[in-house]
Motif scaffolding. Structure first.
Motif, PDB file in Angstrom:
ATOM      1  N   UNK A 205       0.832  -1.214   0.000  1.00 10.07           N
ATOM      2  CA  UNK A 205       0.000   0.000   0.000  1.00 10.07           C
ATOM      3  C   UNK A 205       0.863   1.259   0.000  1.00 10.07           C
ATOM      4  N   UNK A 206       2.137   1.102   0.422  1.00 11.54           N
ATOM      5  CA  UNK A 206       3.068   2.242   0.395  1.00 11.54           C
ATOM      6  C   UNK A 206       4.082   2.112  -0.750  1.00 11.54           C
ATOM      7  N   UNK A 207       3.752   1.256  -1.697  1.00 11.90           N
ATOM      8  CA  UNK A 207       4.593   1.017  -2.888  1.00 11.90           C
ATOM      9  C   UNK A 207       5.992   0.532  -2.539  1.00 11.90           C
ATOM     10  N   UNK A 208       6.068  -0.257  -1.477  1.00  7.73           N
ATOM     11  CA  UNK A 208       7.371  -0.810  -1.101  1.00  7.73           C
ATOM     12  C   UNK A 208       7.532  -2.271  -1.514  1.00  7.73           C
ATOM     13  N   UNK A 209       6.539  -2.836  -2.193  1.00  7.22           N
ATOM     14  CA  UNK A 209       6.680  -4.218  -2.688  1.00  7.22           C
ATOM     15  C   UNK A 209       6.980  -4.166  -4.186  1.00  7.22           C
ATOM     16  N   UNK A 210       7.836  -5.097  -4.641  1.00  4.94           N
ATOM     17  CA  UNK A 210       8.226  -5.081  -6.047  1.00  4.94           C
ATOM     18  C   UNK A 210       7.681  -6.283  -6.818  1.00  4.94           C
ATOM     19  N   UNK A 211       6.933  -7.161  -6.145  1.00  9.35           N
ATOM     20  CA  UNK A 211       6.356  -8.325  -6.831  1.00  9.35           C
ATOM     21  C   UNK A 211       5.113  -8.759  -6.084  1.00  9.35           C
ATOM     22  N   UNK A 212       4.426  -9.749  -6.632  1.00 13.20           N
ATOM     23  CA  UNK A 212       3.163 -10.241  -6.073  1.00 13.20           C
ATOM     24  C   UNK A 212       3.235 -10.497  -4.549  1.00 13.20           C
ATOM     25  N   UNK A 213       2.273  -9.952  -3.822  1.00 19.05           N
ATOM     26  CA  UNK A 213       2.324 -10.010  -2.344  1.00 19.05           C
ATOM     27  C   UNK A 213       2.290 -11.434  -1.789  1.00 19.05           C
ATOM     28  N   UNK A 214       1.325 -12.225  -2.266  1.00 18.37           N
ATOM     29  CA  UNK A 214       1.186 -13.561  -1.669  1.00 18.37           C
ATOM     30  C   UNK A 214       2.292 -14.510  -2.110  1.00 18.37           C
ATOM     31  N   UNK A 215       2.665 -14.422  -3.395  1.00 18.38           N
ATOM     32  CA  UNK A 215       3.761 -15.300  -3.861  1.00 18.38           C
ATOM     33  C   UNK A 215       5.075 -14.927  -3.178  1.00 18.38           C
ATOM     34  N   UNK A 216       5.285 -13.629  -2.981  1.00 11.77           N
ATOM     35  CA  UNK A 216       6.509 -13.205  -2.293  1.00 11.77           C
ATOM     36  C   UNK A 216       6.506 -13.715  -0.852  1.00 11.77           C
ATOM     37  N   UNK A 217       5.359 -13.607  -0.178  1.00 11.79           N
ATOM     38  CA  UNK A 217       5.313 -14.069   1.214  1.00 11.79           C
ATOM     39  C   UNK A 217       5.579 -15.563   1.281  1.00 11.79           C
ATOM     40  N   UNK A 218       5.077 -16.288   0.288  1.00 13.03           N
ATOM     41  CA  UNK A 218       5.333 -17.727   0.272  1.00 13.03           C
ATOM     42  C   UNK A 218       6.827 -18.026   0.041  1.00 13.03           C
ATOM     43  N   UNK A 219       7.413 -17.278  -0.901  1.00 14.51           N
ATOM     44  CA  UNK A 219       8.844 -17.438  -1.188  1.00 14.51           C
ATOM     45  C   UNK A 219       9.666 -17.145   0.074  1.00 14.51           C
ATOM     46  N   UNK A 220       9.290 -16.089   0.765  1.00  9.09           N
ATOM     47  CA  UNK A 220       9.950 -15.696   2.016  1.00  9.09           C
ATOM     48  C   UNK A 220       9.808 -16.793   3.074  1.00  9.09           C
ATOM     49  N   UNK A 221       8.604 -17.355   3.173  1.00  9.54           N
ATOM     50  CA  UNK A 221       8.357 -18.404   4.166  1.00  9.54           C
ATOM     51  C   UNK A 221       9.230 -19.620   3.869  1.00  9.54           C
ATOM     52  N   UNK A 222       9.380 -19.917   2.577  1.00 11.74           N
ATOM     53  CA  UNK A 222      10.196 -21.064   2.177  1.00 11.74           C
ATOM     54  C   UNK A 222      11.683 -20.799   2.427  1.00 11.74           C
TER      55      UNK A 222
END
Ligand code: GLN
Length: 341
Positions: A205-222
């Protein structure tokens, strides 16, 4: 006459060389013995500490053996010193943030991380959302969850698999070993990571993400679920100590300039809201993970890693902090500690 003079000089030179060699050997033997005893003493001193508690907000982490205690110190010439449990593996958790940050800085340069995420200590718990709201997604850092997820969103690759490959290749380069994901930990966290998903959306919401939110969170979790033992972590730390080149495989993983930026963030934010007190005590850049590991780096000298799952309130391994603090002091390795000439 001349010949005799020449041979006298070469005999003298040989004696000087032998003498210097003997001194160097004595010094390095002394250092080796010092390192060994520092590690052994730390192990014996803290082996029976029962303070702290395994992380349990990720259900699988509560089940990890809380007695695991392993220490690895690896010098920039590739010498490995170990004590305790070297075989048990734990999930790397937040220590992975060091390496995704290294990857992004190495690929995109240091400025984008500073401007989009920030490199300031938050003084907050690692999964805090308040500072994101307050600072509009900026002036945080890549080691608290919000900033780490945003960092992972910048990882190079056209899709999920390519990005995962970038992360894994880099981590394995640092460790000099093949690594694997701890599947139960990954699944356990993926099923319970709604708070991290919310952080990703808030950052977006503050334009600090550079890719898909849910896929990135999953990648991060992995990336957080990659399994490591104390030696793997020690080698990753030693690669940082050696300016980004693995001291055993001799492969350059990231540039020395990248490492310098990464170590500075480790200094200010490596142990979350306890980063200040940690630096005050030890003077060394470090990074903890809720799996129970901590790595610390003495630039140009050695990397050290300790695994011991029970954590304090800030989310940092109790025994790992005690042991690293002890070893650094024992070896006089605080880089800010200089004896006047
Ligand atoms: N995967 C963990 C999380 O997102 C990492 C946190 C940590 O090690 N501090 O909560």
């Amino acid at each position: 006459m001349k010949k005799t003079h020449f041979s006298n000089r070469s005999t003298l030179a040989a004696i000087v060389v032998l003498f210097l060699l003997a001194i160097t050997q004595a010094i390095s033997a002394q250092t080796k013995a010092d390192i060994e005893s520092a590690i052994n003493e730390a192990y014996t001193k803290y082996e029976n500490v029962t303070e702290g508690k395994n992380a349990d907000y990720i259900p699988a982490l509560a089940e990890v053996d809380s007695k695991i205690f392993g220490i690895a110190l690896i010098t920039v010439d590739g010498t490995v010193y170990t004590k305790g449990d070297l075989t048990s593996k734990v999930s790397i958790q937040s220590i992975s943030k060091v390496f995704t940050l290294a990857s992004v800085i190495n690929d995109l340069g240091p400025d984008i991380v500073a401007s989009k995420i920030g490199v300031d200590a938050t003084g907050m718990k690692f999964n805090n959302a308040e500072f994101v709201e307050r600072n509009k997604g900026k002036q945080g850092n890549p080691f608290v969850n919000a900033g780490a997820i945003a960092t992972t969103s910048m990882i190079k690759g056209a899709d999920y698999n390519e990005k995962w490959n970038t992360i894994m290749t880099l981590m394995e380069g640092f460790a000099g070993e093949k690594l694997e994901v701890n599947q139960p930990v990954y699944e356990s966290e993926a099923a319970t990571n709604q708070h991290n998903q919310a952080l990703a959306f808030l950052m977006a919401s503050f334009e600090s993400m550079s890719w898909d939110n849910l896929q990135t969170t999953d990648l991060y979790t992995k990336q957080c679920a990659i399994n490591v033992n104390a030696k793997d972590l020690g080698m990753m730390a030693a690669t940082l100590a050696n300016g980004g080149t693995n001291p055993v495989t001799d492969k350059t993983i990231v540039s020395p300039e990248t490492v310098a930026h990464v170590l500075s963030v480790m200094s200010t934010a490596g142990l979350y809201d306890d980063s200040g007190i940690w630096l005050y005590r030890t003077g060394v850049p470090a990074k903890s993970g809720v799996g129970g590991g901590i790595i610390a780096v003495v630039p140009g000298k050695f990397g050290i890693a300790v695994i011991a799952p029970p954590l304090d309130d800030a989310g940092n391994s109790v025994k790992a902090q005690l042991s690293i603090d002890y070893i650094i002091e024992k070896l006089g390795a605080n880089p800010y500690l200089v004896q006047p000439r």
